[in-house]
Design an enzyme around this catalytic site. Structure first.
Site, PDB file in Angstrom:
ATOM      1  N   ARG A  35      75.037  18.392  54.483  1.00 56.48           N
ATOM      2  CA  ARG A  35      75.523  18.591  53.159  1.00 56.48           C
ATOM      3  C   ARG A  35      74.698  19.681  52.297  1.00 56.48           C
ATOM      4  NH1 ARG A  35      75.189  12.916  49.768  1.00 56.48           N
ATOM      5  NH2 ARG A  35      73.045  12.687  49.430  1.00 56.48           N
ATOM      6  N   GLY A 201      53.022   1.317  47.915  1.00 60.26           N
ATOM      7  CA  GLY A 201      52.984   1.467  49.196  1.00 60.26           C
ATOM      8  C   GLY A 201      52.629   2.964  49.575  1.00 60.26           C
ATOM      9  N   ILE A 203      54.103   5.909  49.647  1.00 59.02           N
ATOM     10  CA  ILE A 203      54.466   7.119  48.839  1.00 59.02           C
ATOM     11  C   ILE A 203      53.629   6.991  47.597  1.00 59.02           C
ATOM     12  CG2 ILE A 203      56.520   7.823  47.433  1.00 59.02           C
ATOM     13  CD1 ILE A 203      58.416   6.982  49.723  1.00 59.02           C
ATOM     14  N   GLU A 222      51.058  -2.899  41.158  1.00 61.09           N
ATOM     15  CA  GLU A 222      51.770  -3.480  42.346  1.00 61.09           C
ATOM     16  C   GLU A 222      52.189  -4.886  42.301  1.00 61.09           C
ATOM     17  OE1 GLU A 222      53.322  -4.533  45.717  1.00 61.09           O
ATOM     18  OE2 GLU A 222      52.737  -2.489  45.382  1.00 61.09           O
ATOM     19  N   ALA A 287      57.880   4.293  42.636  1.00 53.97           N
ATOM     20  CA  ALA A 287      57.698   4.574  44.203  1.00 53.97           C
ATOM     21  C   ALA A 287      57.936   3.049  44.719  1.00 53.97           C
ATOM     22  CB  ALA A 287      56.627   5.021  44.431  1.00 53.97           C
ATOM     23  N   VAL A 288      59.044   2.502  44.401  1.00 56.50           N
ATOM     24  CA  VAL A 288      59.280   1.005  44.930  1.00 56.50           C
ATOM     25  C   VAL A 288      60.194   0.882  45.939  1.00 56.50           C
ATOM     26  CG1 VAL A 288      58.942   0.009  42.559  1.00 56.50           C
ATOM     27  CG2 VAL A 288      61.244   0.851  43.204  1.00 56.50           C
ATOM     28  N   GLY A 289      60.061   1.712  46.986  1.00 50.74           N
ATOM     29  CA  GLY A 289      60.909   1.915  48.294  1.00 50.74           C
ATOM     30  C   GLY A 289      62.010   2.776  48.091  1.00 50.74           C
ATOM     31  N   HIS A 462      31.290  12.791  72.381  1.00 51.51           N
ATOM     32  CA  HIS A 462      30.278  12.745  71.478  1.00 51.51           C
ATOM     33  C   HIS A 462      29.966  14.009  71.032  1.00 51.51           C
ATOM     34  CE1 HIS A 462      26.821  11.181  68.978  1.00 51.51           C
ATOM     35  NE2 HIS A 462      26.004  12.082  69.754  1.00 51.51           N
TER      36      HIS A 462
END
Length: 483
Positions: A35, A201, A203, A222, A287-289, A462
């Site tokens: 879309r 989180g 984000i 948080e 930014a809570v999911g 190394h």
């Protein structure tokens, strides 16, 4: 009725377009309904443009600290408009690439918003596509606009890959001005002097890292006692310490109770340990999911089970309705682009009848591209103990690695967790420079059921950061060399 397809996919994010290409490779006549823009949120407003922003912040940080490398560089400056322009340009380039790949694989792109009208039985699934409310937004893509668009289509198999969108908390609804989601945070018209980030989180932490590096005063709130809640507690603590050195303030065990918008910014009331503190900032990033985009598809109407916005599926992407499948964010956590891609390939290969196995979600790596980076796969130490296993834990800090010291990045940790009886690698957790690139070595090891003996006898080059991985394994068995 327009053409009938073998496979029709709704949504062109990483899961959708990868699934479409794999379906075409398997010989299916394939269509993809979109879309807005090819590549979905990840490519246009998520994974890719944020990494472009974070790369700019990383270079800016090194320029500011050039004297640490024996260099004399004048105080660096930036133009936020140019920073955003570069980020959007990166997205545009990849967006165009997706269009070319679909064209190359002869996947039809149908522009519009899809709705499933009929499903079940042995017949095809019918999908109606409504005219878009607006044309595809920038960045434009090179797929020629065809007559495919508004109309009715049928397919033997319909795969829902509609992704997710930012979760909105009542009373703290984003307005695009003072209260942002990642959409607005990714293209600021001006650089804010201060901001509050709600949620720690991936984000939230990535935006906190970007804006703080570029000079803003940043406070992260948080709800839980640990930042980066899904990560191993020890690794999260190392990350927090380094981010605090960068100047980020963290308020954990804290809740945003109220946000008041004013002419000059926002007032954020934060409740923590029985006290309330009011924070003043120019912007707030929510930014809570995220939540799945399962609305307006008529899923319940055709019998597909949806729970809290998530389409319920089995391990192969199948819903309980024959001919309808779901993959990616809309099919549930972990909500990661690489999970969506792999899930889509498994789904369409199962449709083809190939011998495939359900995806092991415990072997999906997670990455956070802050400074320092964080990456993990498998069980945390706490989860491993909860499982009742006897475990061995190895740790190795970057300060013991020559390459890390040469890079000027001596702060970091690699942590490995093994089953003490079998030597099975149960989890790996890293924080430090470039660990998002290192984690795949542990992912492959877990996929191949590699034991501690295999890893200890593997030769690591190394000097490389990868040697920290080797030393962490050695440490778990009392054989560490450089610490």
């Amino acid at each position: 009725m327009a053409d009938t397809y073998d496979v029709l996919i709704i949504g062109s994010g990483p899961g959708g377009y990868v699934t479409a290409i794999r379906a075409a490779q398997l010989g299916f006549k394939t269509a993809l309904v979109e879309r807005e823009h090819l590549g979905g949120i990840c490519l246009n407003w998520g994974c890719i443009p944020t990494k472009a922003l974070l790369r700019t912040a990383e270079i800016y940080h090194y320029a500011e600290h050039s004297k640490n490398y024996g260099l004399k560089i004048p105080q660096p400056e930036f133009d936020i408009a140019d920073v955003v322009k570069r980020s959007r340009g990166v997205s545009a380039q990849l967006n165009g690439g997706v269009g070319m790949l679909l064209k190359k694989n002869k996947v039809d792109v149908i522009w519009g918003e899809a709705r499933i009208e009929k499903a079940g039985g042995d017949g095809p699934v019918e999908v109606s596509v409504a005219k878009m409310k607006k044309p595809p937004v920038e960045p434009q893509n090179p797929v020629p606009k065809t007559p495919l668009g508004e109309g009715r289509y049928s397919a033997k198999h319909v795969i829902i890959a509609t992704g997710a969108r930012p979760r909105v908390l009542p009373g703290i609804e984003p307005d695009g001005d003072r209260i942002w989601t990642y959409f607005e945070a990714m293209k600021p018209a001006a650089m804010p002097k201060s901001l509050v980030v709600m949620g720690s989180g991936a984000i939230g932490i990535e935006f906190a890292s970007f804006y703080r590096t570029m000079g803003a005063e940043v406070t992260v709130v948080e709800l839980l006692p640990q930042i980066l809640p899904v990560e191993d507690a020890e690794v999260a603590a190392v990350a927090r310490k380094q981010l605090e050195k960068l100047g980020i303030r963290f308020m954990t065990d804290a809740k945003v109770a109220k946000v008041t918008k004013g002419g000059d910014g926002v007032s954020v009331e934060v409740e923590t340990k029985g006290k309330t503190e009011t924070l003043k900032a120019e912007r707030l990033i929510s930014a809570v999911g995220v939540q799945g985009n399962s609305e307006n598809l008529n899923l319940e109407g055709v019998g597909v089970e949806v729970e809290r916005g998530i389409v319920k599926t089995d391990g192969l992407g199948r819903t309980k309705v024959p001919g309808i499948y779901a993959i990616g964010d809309v099919a549930g956590p972990p909500m990661l682009a690489h999970k969506a891609e792999h899930e889509g390939v498994i789904c369409v290969e199962a449709i083809k009848g190939l011998d495939v196995h359900p995806m092991r979600k415990d072997r999906i790596p997670g990455c956070t591209y802050c400074q320092p980076q964080v990456a993990s796969v498998g069980l945390t130490e706490a989860k491993a103990k909860e499982s009742g296993r006897e475990i061995k834990v190895g740790r190795f800090r970057f300060i013991g690695n020559g390459k890390a010291i040469a890079l000027g990045e001596p702060e970091g940790l690699v942590k490995t967790i093994f089953d003490a009886k079998t030597g099975e690698l149960l989890g790996a957790h890293l924080v430090g420079a470039e660990v998002t690139e290192l984690i795949q070595g542990f992912v492959i090891a877990m996929g191949l059921e590699t034991t501690e003996e295999d890893l200890m006898h593997a030769v690591f080059p190394h000097p490389t950061l990868s040697e920290t991985m080797h030393e962490s394994v050695l440490d778990a068995y009392g054989r560490v060399i450089h610490m």
